[in-house]
Design a protein around this motif. Structure first.
Motif, PDB file in Angstrom:
ATOM      1  N   ALA A 178      18.035  27.908  -3.628  1.00 23.17           N
ATOM      2  CA  ALA A 178      19.427  27.516  -3.374  1.00 23.17           C
ATOM      3  C   ALA A 178      20.293  27.750  -4.610  1.00 23.17           C
ATOM      4  O   ALA A 178      21.417  28.254  -4.510  1.00 23.17           O
ATOM      5  CB  ALA A 178      19.485  26.051  -2.953  1.00 23.17           C
ATOM      6  N   TYR A 179      19.752  27.426  -5.792  1.00 24.16           N
ATOM      7  CA  TYR A 179      20.492  27.648  -7.036  1.00 24.16           C
ATOM      8  C   TYR A 179      20.783  29.139  -7.213  1.00 24.16           C
ATOM      9  O   TYR A 179      21.906  29.533  -7.533  1.00 24.16           O
ATOM     10  CB  TYR A 179      19.703  27.117  -8.237  1.00 24.16           C
ATOM     11  N   ASN A 180      19.759  29.964  -7.009  1.00 22.16           N
ATOM     12  CA  ASN A 180      19.928  31.411  -7.205  1.00 22.16           C
ATOM     13  C   ASN A 180      20.917  32.011  -6.206  1.00 22.16           C
ATOM     14  O   ASN A 180      21.739  32.857  -6.571  1.00 22.16           O
ATOM     15  CB  ASN A 180      18.569  32.121  -7.112  1.00 22.16           C
ATOM     16  N   ILE A 181      20.868  31.586  -4.949  1.00 23.63           N
ATOM     17  CA  ILE A 181      21.808  32.093  -3.947  1.00 23.63           C
ATOM     18  C   ILE A 181      23.231  31.690  -4.320  1.00 23.63           C
ATOM     19  O   ILE A 181      24.159  32.506  -4.270  1.00 23.63           O
ATOM     20  CB  ILE A 181      21.428  31.594  -2.534  1.00 23.63           C
ATOM     21  N   LYS A 182      23.399  30.436  -4.726  1.00 28.32           N
ATOM     22  CA  LYS A 182      24.722  29.952  -5.119  1.00 28.32           C
ATOM     23  C   LYS A 182      25.255  30.736  -6.316  1.00 28.32           C
ATOM     24  O   LYS A 182      26.429  31.090  -6.384  1.00 28.32           O
ATOM     25  CB  LYS A 182      24.631  28.463  -5.449  1.00 28.32           C
ATOM     26  N   ARG A 183      24.369  31.027  -7.256  1.00 29.93           N
ATOM     27  CA  ARG A 183      24.774  31.777  -8.462  1.00 29.93           C
ATOM     28  C   ARG A 183      25.166  33.215  -8.095  1.00 29.93           C
ATOM     29  O   ARG A 183      26.164  33.737  -8.586  1.00 29.93           O
ATOM     30  CB  ARG A 183      23.635  31.769  -9.472  1.00 29.93           C
ATOM     31  N   VAL A 184      24.392  33.861  -7.238  1.00 28.61           N
ATOM     32  CA  VAL A 184      24.708  35.225  -6.800  1.00 28.61           C
ATOM     33  C   VAL A 184      26.047  35.235  -6.064  1.00 28.61           C
ATOM     34  O   VAL A 184      26.860  36.149  -6.240  1.00 28.61           O
ATOM     35  CB  VAL A 184      23.576  35.810  -5.919  1.00 28.61           C
ATOM     36  N   MET A 185      26.298  34.203  -5.254  1.00 32.42           N
ATOM     37  CA  MET A 185      27.572  34.128  -4.535  1.00 32.42           C
ATOM     38  C   MET A 185      28.745  34.013  -5.507  1.00 32.42           C
ATOM     39  O   MET A 185      29.808  34.589  -5.280  1.00 32.42           O
ATOM     40  CB  MET A 185      27.564  32.942  -3.560  1.00 32.42           C
ATOM     41  N   ARG A 186      28.534  33.292  -6.611  1.00 38.69           N
ATOM     42  CA  ARG A 186      29.610  33.176  -7.613  1.00 38.69           C
ATOM     43  C   ARG A 186      29.840  34.501  -8.329  1.00 38.69           C
ATOM     44  O   ARG A 186      30.955  34.812  -8.708  1.00 38.69           O
ATOM     45  CB  ARG A 186      29.254  32.094  -8.633  1.00 38.69           C
ATOM     46  N   ILE A 187      28.776  35.253  -8.552  1.00 45.55           N
ATOM     47  CA  ILE A 187      28.889  36.517  -9.296  1.00 45.55           C
ATOM     48  C   ILE A 187      29.394  37.642  -8.388  1.00 45.55           C
ATOM     49  O   ILE A 187      30.333  38.354  -8.739  1.00 45.55           O
ATOM     50  CB  ILE A 187      27.532  36.893  -9.930  1.00 45.55           C
ATOM     51  N   LEU A 188      28.757  37.817  -7.225  1.00 45.04           N
ATOM     52  CA  LEU A 188      29.091  38.933  -6.329  1.00 45.04           C
ATOM     53  C   LEU A 188      30.072  38.563  -5.222  1.00 45.04           C
ATOM     54  O   LEU A 188      30.657  39.452  -4.610  1.00 45.04           O
ATOM     55  CB  LEU A 188      27.813  39.478  -5.670  1.00 45.04           C
ATOM     56  N   GLY A 189      30.185  37.286  -4.936  1.00 40.53           N
ATOM     57  CA  GLY A 189      30.962  36.851  -3.788  1.00 40.53           C
ATOM     58  C   GLY A 189      30.079  36.881  -2.548  1.00 40.53           C
ATOM     59  O   GLY A 189      29.004  37.503  -2.535  1.00 40.53           O
ATOM     60  N   VAL A 190      30.531  36.232  -1.490  1.00 42.18           N
ATOM     61  CA  VAL A 190      29.736  36.164  -0.256  1.00 42.18           C
ATOM     62  C   VAL A 190      29.550  37.566   0.335  1.00 42.18           C
ATOM     63  O   VAL A 190      28.454  37.932   0.761  1.00 42.18           O
ATOM     64  CB  VAL A 190      30.404  35.220   0.778  1.00 42.18           C
ATOM     65  N   GLY A 191      30.623  38.368   0.320  1.00 41.66           N
ATOM     66  CA  GLY A 191      30.526  39.742   0.844  1.00 41.66           C
ATOM     67  C   GLY A 191      29.515  40.568   0.074  1.00 41.66           C
ATOM     68  O   GLY A 191      28.723  41.307   0.668  1.00 41.66           O
ATOM     69  N   GLY A 192      29.528  40.454  -1.245  1.00 47.80           N
ATOM     70  CA  GLY A 192      28.569  41.185  -2.088  1.00 47.80           C
ATOM     71  C   GLY A 192      27.141  40.773  -1.819  1.00 47.80           C
ATOM     72  O   GLY A 192      26.237  41.603  -1.790  1.00 47.80           O
ATOM     73  N   LEU A 193      26.941  39.467  -1.608  1.00 46.48           N
ATOM     74  CA  LEU A 193      25.605  38.967  -1.293  1.00 46.48           C
ATOM     75  C   LEU A 193      25.120  39.502   0.039  1.00 46.48           C
ATOM     76  O   LEU A 193      23.989  39.980   0.169  1.00 46.48           O
ATOM     77  CB  LEU A 193      25.595  37.435  -1.286  1.00 46.48           C
ATOM     78  N   MET A 194      25.986  39.473   1.056  1.00 46.96           N
ATOM     79  CA  MET A 194      25.611  39.954   2.383  1.00 46.96           C
ATOM     80  C   MET A 194      25.298  41.467   2.331  1.00 46.96           C
ATOM     81  O   MET A 194      24.352  41.928   2.972  1.00 46.96           O
ATOM     82  CB  MET A 194      26.722  39.703   3.411  1.00 46.96           C
ATOM     83  N   GLU A 195      26.060  42.202   1.556  1.00 48.22           N
ATOM     84  CA  GLU A 195      25.823  43.641   1.405  1.00 48.22           C
ATOM     85  C   GLU A 195      24.463  43.895   0.728  1.00 48.22           C
ATOM     86  O   GLU A 195      23.724  44.789   1.132  1.00 48.22           O
ATOM     87  CB  GLU A 195      26.958  44.240   0.565  1.00 48.22           C
ATOM     88  N   ALA A 196      24.159  43.097  -0.294  1.00 45.56           N
ATOM     89  CA  ALA A 196      22.892  43.249  -1.003  1.00 45.56           C
ATOM     90  C   ALA A 196      21.712  42.902  -0.098  1.00 45.56           C
ATOM     91  O   ALA A 196      20.655  43.525  -0.162  1.00 45.56           O
ATOM     92  CB  ALA A 196      22.876  42.352  -2.241  1.00 45.56           C
ATOM     93  N   ILE A 197      21.894  41.910   0.770  1.00 46.35           N
ATOM     94  CA  ILE A 197      20.824  41.532   1.695  1.00 46.35           C
ATOM     95  C   ILE A 197      20.548  42.652   2.691  1.00 46.35           C
ATOM     96  O   ILE A 197      19.402  42.959   3.004  1.00 46.35           O
ATOM     97  CB  ILE A 197      21.181  40.219   2.435  1.00 46.35           C
ATOM     98  N   ARG A 198      21.599  43.300   3.170  1.00 44.24           N
ATOM     99  CA  ARG A 198      21.442  44.394   4.145  1.00 44.24           C
ATOM    100  C   ARG A 198      20.804  45.633   3.513  1.00 44.24           C
ATOM    101  O   ARG A 198      20.156  46.399   4.217  1.00 44.24           O
ATOM    102  CB  ARG A 198      22.807  44.775   4.737  1.00 44.24           C
ATOM    103  N   ALA A 199      20.994  45.823   2.222  1.00 44.66           N
ATOM    104  CA  ALA A 199      20.505  47.040   1.549  1.00 44.66           C
ATOM    105  C   ALA A 199      19.011  47.078   1.415  1.00 44.66           C
ATOM    106  O   ALA A 199      18.263  46.270   1.635  1.00 44.66           O
ATOM    107  CB  ALA A 199      21.121  47.149   0.163  1.00 44.66           C
TER     108      ALA A 199
END
Length: 199
Positions: A178-199
């Motif tokens: 949960a900490y890591n997901i929250k941190r990635v969301m702060r760095i990349l944004g929710v859209g960036g996270l979703m894009e990274a998950i799809r890749a």
């Protein structure tokens, strides 16, 4: 090298440096043997200094003679090797303790005994490196201690909800995830996270 080597290969990682907890000495040695520069504080777990007695760090190891020199100048010679908690330990002592003027500051037993782990030379080299670069531990505290403080705050500074080690490990893993997901969301944004998950 085992687990470390498999983990590095699986993730295609090639780190040049690693900061390792004092309690994880075996991992520190494995990193060092893999050519990774390790920053690992040598644990000072003995309470002897608090009791006014000499600690292991007050004894000097002389590699050429395979002996320890005590604060009184006596040599603690190698006696035998045994295995304890999966570590191969060499044991050293001297019989000169009985007549030593410093015995009260050294031991309450018949003689002072020192144990040396088979990889202690690596730990000593790593500690010397850390002594030359004290800022490395400050950096580690800044990057590692903060997540644990944050997670502890999220937990309400309380105990784990689960019982038994297996379940507690799972609970902690979920907190870290949960900490890591929250941190990635702060760095990349929710859209960036979703894009990274799809890749």
């Amino acid at each position: 090298m085992g687990r470390l080597d498999k983990a590095l290969r699986r993730r295609a990682l090639h780190p040049r440096q690693a900061h390792v907890e004092a309690s994880r000495q075996a991992e520190g040695v494995a990193c060092e043997q893999a050519g990774i520069t390790v920053y690992l504080p040598k644990p000072m777990t003995s309470g002897l200094h608090a009791k006014g007695r000499f600690g292991k760090q007050d004894f000097v190891y002389v590699a050429a003679d395979d002996v320890y020199l005590c604060p009184a100048g006596e040599q603690l010679t190698y006696r035998y090797t045994n295995e304890e908690d999966g570590k191969t330990l060499r044991r050293y002592w001297t019989t000169a303790c009985q007549a030593c003027a410093l015995k009260g500051q050294c031991t309450t037993g018949k003689e002072r005994r020192i144990s040396r782990w088979e990889h202690e030379a690596v730990l000593e080299a790593v500690q010397a490196r850390l002594d030359r670069n004290p800022d490395k531990m400050r950096l580690r505290r800044q990057t590692v201690e903060h997540p644990f403080g944050t997670i502890k705050s999220w937990m309400g500074s309380t105990h784990f909800q689960m019982k038994r080690l297996k379940n507690v490990r799972t609970e902690m893993a979920l907190h870290v995830l949960a900490y890591n997901i929250k941190r990635v969301m702060r760095i990349l944004g929710v859209g960036g996270l979703m894009e990274a998950i799809r890749a």
